[in-house]
Scaffold this active site. Structure first.
Site, PDB file in Angstrom:
ATOM      1  N   SER A  42      -2.666   6.342   0.500  1.00 49.59           N
ATOM      2  CA  SER A  42      -1.739   6.254  -0.489  1.00 49.59           C
ATOM      3  C   SER A  42      -0.901   7.663  -1.136  1.00 49.59           C
ATOM      4  O   SER A  42      -0.289   8.017   0.102  1.00 49.59           O
ATOM      5  CB  SER A  42      -2.336   5.790  -1.830  1.00 49.59           C
ATOM      6  OG  SER A  42      -1.515   5.238  -2.960  1.00 49.59           O
ATOM      7  N   ASP A 165      -1.720  -1.112  -1.215  1.00 47.89           N
ATOM      8  CA  ASP A 165      -2.212   0.306  -1.380  1.00 47.89           C
ATOM      9  C   ASP A 165      -3.510   0.199  -0.637  1.00 47.89           C
ATOM     10  O   ASP A 165      -4.658  -0.544  -0.915  1.00 47.89           O
ATOM     11  CB  ASP A 165      -2.461   0.791  -2.677  1.00 47.89           C
ATOM     12  CG  ASP A 165      -3.107   1.935  -2.846  1.00 47.89           C
ATOM     13  OD1 ASP A 165      -4.281   2.462  -2.827  1.00 47.89           O
ATOM     14  OD2 ASP A 165      -2.262   3.026  -3.096  1.00 47.89           O
TER      15      ASP A 165
END
Length: 284
Positions: A42, A165
């Site tokens: 991320s 994510d």
């Protein structure tokens, strides 16, 4: 037998990613790069991308500039059916105003025989995916790694499959680094070393929202378990493996969705100081 490898892992955490940005800028200034393998999750993948491209200072500019604008974290827009974390707006804005040099990052890795991996989560399988980008795929793979479920609606499609994510399934990919032959691992955290993740309302809401995606729902429900196992591995590595942790000594001033540029700059400076301190350690 393959030679030993040194890996660098950078944790995500939304705006808390400004802390690793400071660590990495300190290393870039010093020309410090003993790593063979990089794994970013991320915001950590975004930090590493600018770092590998040699763009010192870009990350902190983006955190305290574009990412603090009201169009990035946009609750009114979310309530109207848009994204709370509008990656579509952000991607267009930074590529126009402060572009990330994907080709330079890819060239740096290729010419030096280094491997960059970005962690994302497959919506279909609920398993972590370790993307190895090239110059053409870097942008899409990075966006997938950053697509926080619920905050960014729908995920990111790559070659007909949808990803969200990477922190959902492998927020601290230490086991993956070891699987790929790393015997020394440096982990840049965005949480204090003694942080304990607990089940909370967000996890239960996400599991409810994604009940139509059973594999992803199971991954969400196991998120705390997976994170705890990774922290345990950091603190108790197997024989023959050295793991070095660089973590803030107390919770950062910035939250995941922080808009406070002063707090973000303070966390960046803390990371920069700890990055410089790491360089003074024997064997860094």
């Amino acid at each position: 037998m393959a030679p030993d490898r040194t890996a660098l892992i950078v944790e995500g955490g939304g705006m808390r990613g400004v802390f690793p940005a400071g660590v990495l800028d300190a290393w870039l200034e010093a020309g410090h790069d003993p790593f063979d393998l990089y794994l970013g999750v991320s915001a950590g993948a975004a930090d590493l991308s600018s770092h590998l491209a040699g763009q010192r200072g870009r990350n902190v500019r983006v955190y305290t500039g574009l990412m603090c604008l009201p169009w990035f974290f946009n609750l009114p827009g979310y309530l109207r059916g848009g994204h709370y974390m509008d990656l579509d707006w952000f991607w267009e804005a930074f590529e126009r105003l402060d572009p990330l040099h994907y080709a330079a990052a890819a060239s740096y890795c290729r010419e030096r025989g280094k491997t960059m991996l970005m962690v994302a989560t497959s919506v279909e399988t609920g398993q972590p995916v370790y993307f190895e980008p090239d110059a053409r795929s870097w942008s899409a793979m990075l966006k997938a790694s950053c697509a926080l479920p619920l905050l960014y609606r729908g995920g990111v499609e790559i070659q007909g499959r949808v990803y969200v994510d990477g922190g959902v399934t492998d927020a601290l990919p230490v086991a993956e680094a070891l699987r790929r032959g790393a015997t020394r691992v440096v982990v840049i955290r965005t949480r204090p070393s003694d942080y304990v993740k607990e089940d909370g309302l967000e996890q239960r809401v996400l599991a409810l929202v994604f009940r139509g995606n059973p594999a992803l729902r199971v991954a969400i429900l196991r998120k705390v378990e997976a994170y705890t196992a990774s922290v345990e591995l950091i603190h108790h590595p197997p024989a023959g493996v050295e793991i070095v942790e660089i973590a803030p000594p107390a919770p950062l001033r910035a939250s995941r969705t922080c808009h406070d540029a002063e707090a973000l700059l303070a966390d960046y400076r803390l990371g920069h100081d700890l990055g410089r301190a790491h360089l003074a350690c024997p064997g860094s």
